[in-house]
Design a protein around this motif. Sequence first.
Motif, PDB file in Angstrom:
ATOM      1  N   LYS A 113      12.244   9.223 150.998  1.00 61.25           N
ATOM      2  CA  LYS A 113      11.292   9.635 149.967  1.00 61.25           C
ATOM      3  C   LYS A 113      11.507   8.902 148.650  1.00 61.25           C
ATOM      4  O   LYS A 113      10.663   8.959 147.750  1.00 61.25           O
ATOM      5  CB  LYS A 113      11.372  11.143 149.748  1.00 61.25           C
ATOM      6  CG  LYS A 113      12.713  11.655 149.244  1.00 61.25           C
ATOM      7  CD  LYS A 113      12.693  13.170 149.112  1.00 61.25           C
ATOM      8  CE  LYS A 113      14.027  13.700 148.618  1.00 61.25           C
ATOM      9  NZ  LYS A 113      14.026  15.183 148.503  1.00 61.25           N
ATOM     10  N   GLU A 114      12.640   8.200 148.525  1.00 61.32           N
ATOM     11  CA  GLU A 114      12.861   7.381 147.331  1.00 61.32           C
ATOM     12  C   GLU A 114      11.897   6.201 147.282  1.00 61.32           C
ATOM     13  O   GLU A 114      11.688   5.617 146.222  1.00 61.32           O
ATOM     14  CB  GLU A 114      14.310   6.885 147.298  1.00 61.32           C
ATOM     15  CG  GLU A 114      15.333   8.008 147.113  1.00 61.32           C
ATOM     16  CD  GLU A 114      16.747   7.482 147.101  1.00 61.32           C
ATOM     17  OE1 GLU A 114      16.954   6.345 146.622  1.00 61.32           O
ATOM     18  OE2 GLU A 114      17.647   8.186 147.574  1.00 61.32           O
ATOM     19  N   GLU A 130       5.001  12.201 154.569  1.00 63.71           N
ATOM     20  CA  GLU A 130       6.434  12.484 154.580  1.00 63.71           C
ATOM     21  C   GLU A 130       7.193  11.246 155.036  1.00 63.71           C
ATOM     22  O   GLU A 130       6.835  10.613 156.042  1.00 63.71           O
ATOM     23  CB  GLU A 130       6.728  13.652 155.522  1.00 63.71           C
ATOM     24  CG  GLU A 130       8.193  14.062 155.544  1.00 63.71           C
ATOM     25  CD  GLU A 130       8.455  15.252 156.450  1.00 63.71           C
ATOM     26  OE1 GLU A 130       9.637  15.559 156.692  1.00 63.71           O
ATOM     27  OE2 GLU A 130       7.467  15.863 156.920  1.00 63.71           O
ATOM     28  N   ASN A 159       0.737  10.370 150.276  1.00 61.26           N
ATOM     29  CA  ASN A 159       0.773  11.792 150.654  1.00 61.26           C
ATOM     30  C   ASN A 159       1.309  11.968 152.074  1.00 61.26           C
ATOM     31  O   ASN A 159       0.788  12.770 152.863  1.00 61.26           O
ATOM     32  CB  ASN A 159      -0.621  12.423 150.536  1.00 61.26           C
ATOM     33  CG  ASN A 159      -1.119  12.460 149.106  1.00 61.26           C
ATOM     34  OD1 ASN A 159      -0.379  12.841 148.200  1.00 61.26           O
ATOM     35  ND2 ASN A 159      -2.359  12.071 148.896  1.00 61.26           N
ATOM     36  N   ASN A 163       0.417  10.520 160.271  1.00 63.22           N
ATOM     37  CA  ASN A 163       1.710   9.918 159.951  1.00 63.22           C
ATOM     38  C   ASN A 163       2.481   9.502 161.211  1.00 63.22           C
ATOM     39  O   ASN A 163       3.698   9.663 161.285  1.00 63.22           O
ATOM     40  CB  ASN A 163       2.567  10.878 159.104  1.00 63.22           C
ATOM     41  CG  ASN A 163       3.675  10.163 158.344  1.00 63.22           C
ATOM     42  OD1 ASN A 163       3.649   8.941 158.187  1.00 63.22           O
ATOM     43  ND2 ASN A 163       4.656  10.913 157.875  1.00 63.22           N
ATOM     44  N   ALA A 202       8.555   5.208 146.813  1.00 64.61           N
ATOM     45  CA  ALA A 202       7.431   5.931 146.201  1.00 64.61           C
ATOM     46  C   ALA A 202       6.129   5.776 146.969  1.00 64.61           C
ATOM     47  O   ALA A 202       5.231   6.609 146.823  1.00 64.61           O
ATOM     48  CB  ALA A 202       7.250   5.453 144.765  1.00 64.61           C
ATOM     49  N   TRP A 218       5.531   6.355 150.026  1.00 64.70           N
ATOM     50  CA  TRP A 218       5.290   7.535 150.872  1.00 64.70           C
ATOM     51  C   TRP A 218       4.587   8.618 150.067  1.00 64.70           C
ATOM     52  O   TRP A 218       3.649   9.256 150.548  1.00 64.70           O
ATOM     53  CB  TRP A 218       6.607   8.060 151.446  1.00 64.70           C
ATOM     54  CG  TRP A 218       7.248   7.172 152.455  1.00 64.70           C
ATOM     55  CD1 TRP A 218       8.315   6.339 152.256  1.00 64.70           C
ATOM     56  CD2 TRP A 218       6.872   7.003 153.824  1.00 64.70           C
ATOM     57  NE1 TRP A 218       8.620   5.664 153.416  1.00 64.70           N
ATOM     58  CE2 TRP A 218       7.759   6.055 154.397  1.00 64.70           C
ATOM     59  CE3 TRP A 218       5.867   7.555 154.625  1.00 64.70           C
ATOM     60  CZ2 TRP A 218       7.662   5.668 155.728  1.00 64.70           C
ATOM     61  CZ3 TRP A 218       5.782   7.173 155.955  1.00 64.70           C
ATOM     62  CH2 TRP A 218       6.663   6.235 156.498  1.00 64.70           C
ATOM     63  N   SER A 219       5.029   8.809 148.852  1.00 63.66           N
ATOM     64  CA  SER A 219       4.405   9.816 147.995  1.00 63.66           C
ATOM     65  C   SER A 219       2.978   9.414 147.643  1.00 63.66           C
ATOM     66  O   SER A 219       2.063  10.245 147.658  1.00 63.66           O
ATOM     67  CB  SER A 219       5.233  10.002 146.716  1.00 63.66           C
ATOM     68  OG  SER A 219       4.608  10.907 145.832  1.00 63.66           O
TER      69      SER A 219
END
Length: 349
Positions: A223-224, A234, A232, A111, A226, A228-229
């Motif tokens: 993190k809003e 941060e 996986n 990352n 999506a 990034w999610s």
Amino acid sequence: MVVSDVENQFEEVKLNLEEKEKEFQKAKAPLHETKVYREIEWSSPEGFPLTMDIHVPQTGKESYPVLVVYHGGGWLVNDQSIMEELSAYISTHAEYIVCNVNYRLLGDLDNTTHMNEIIEDAFGALLWIKENIAEYGGNPEKVAVTGDSAGGHLAASVVNMGRNLGKGEFSPDNLKFHPTYIPDELTIEEIIKKDMLKVQAAIISYGAFDIYESAKNGNFESKENAFWSFANAEARGLFGPDYSIEQNPELYKAVSPIYNIPEAGEYKLPPQLFTVGSEDNLTTPKTVKAYVKKLKAADQQAELWVYEGRPHAFLDSGSNEFLGTSFEKDAIQAIKKMIEFLDGVFYSE
């Protein structure tokens, strides 16, 4: 209405559907063979291997124009496979070598990848292609770039910022890009002097042009977002912990094509085709139209095609249940438009 009438109507609908399916299969069927060279490694920054797939038409031409493809995915997800069906279709239905390129994502290398490094990967891949594509039958003097979404941003960055090169670390005091790959025995000064990142055409599909505004007014680095999610990873700043949109807006503008459009009198950009779905809520027709308007205000050549009824990502391989799109249903009409545009640039004589 009697039963026989209903049965007749049903048969008529069935026949119409079968005819449409035949038409689709005919449109999809390859016109010629192609040879694909898989996972060709072109660079390995910090030990991270970067590859591309090269699709070569087998029609016997001595040399082919080249189309470089940068995939989308919010700079955080996907790889070149999301553009596999597009690459295969173009190389089997038209006479272009297609280079389907991988680049680093923000979440790669623990990352730590920065946005400028992703652009530098796009630049490096193009330089590698120009140096090596003749071995595959490609003409390095006839090259177009394309990409969708995040890949559209990279293609637009090649077009607009491909001369903004330099040495040293990208920073507020050095807003210059250093390509991930440099041909042997060439210096960055020689690449600039020879304008080696110049291309002859570009096709930008629902591209992102303003990273600055996305970071300033949106949730791009939080993190809003999506993506990034999905990756996986941060959520973080696009240039690492030392820089922010509040303190260093110049970094975000330097990686945004919309702030780097030259006047045609200063530098003439290649002809460009922009595509966007009329129902795209991520990269809206409004934003694409605004970008095209700025290009035309700078006396640059650009045309826009709005794909009626389509949302984002209509060029992706496979199907997307969330968006309700599939390559077979949505991509082919758009790709035919792309081929028509390319033919007008490279085969109009």
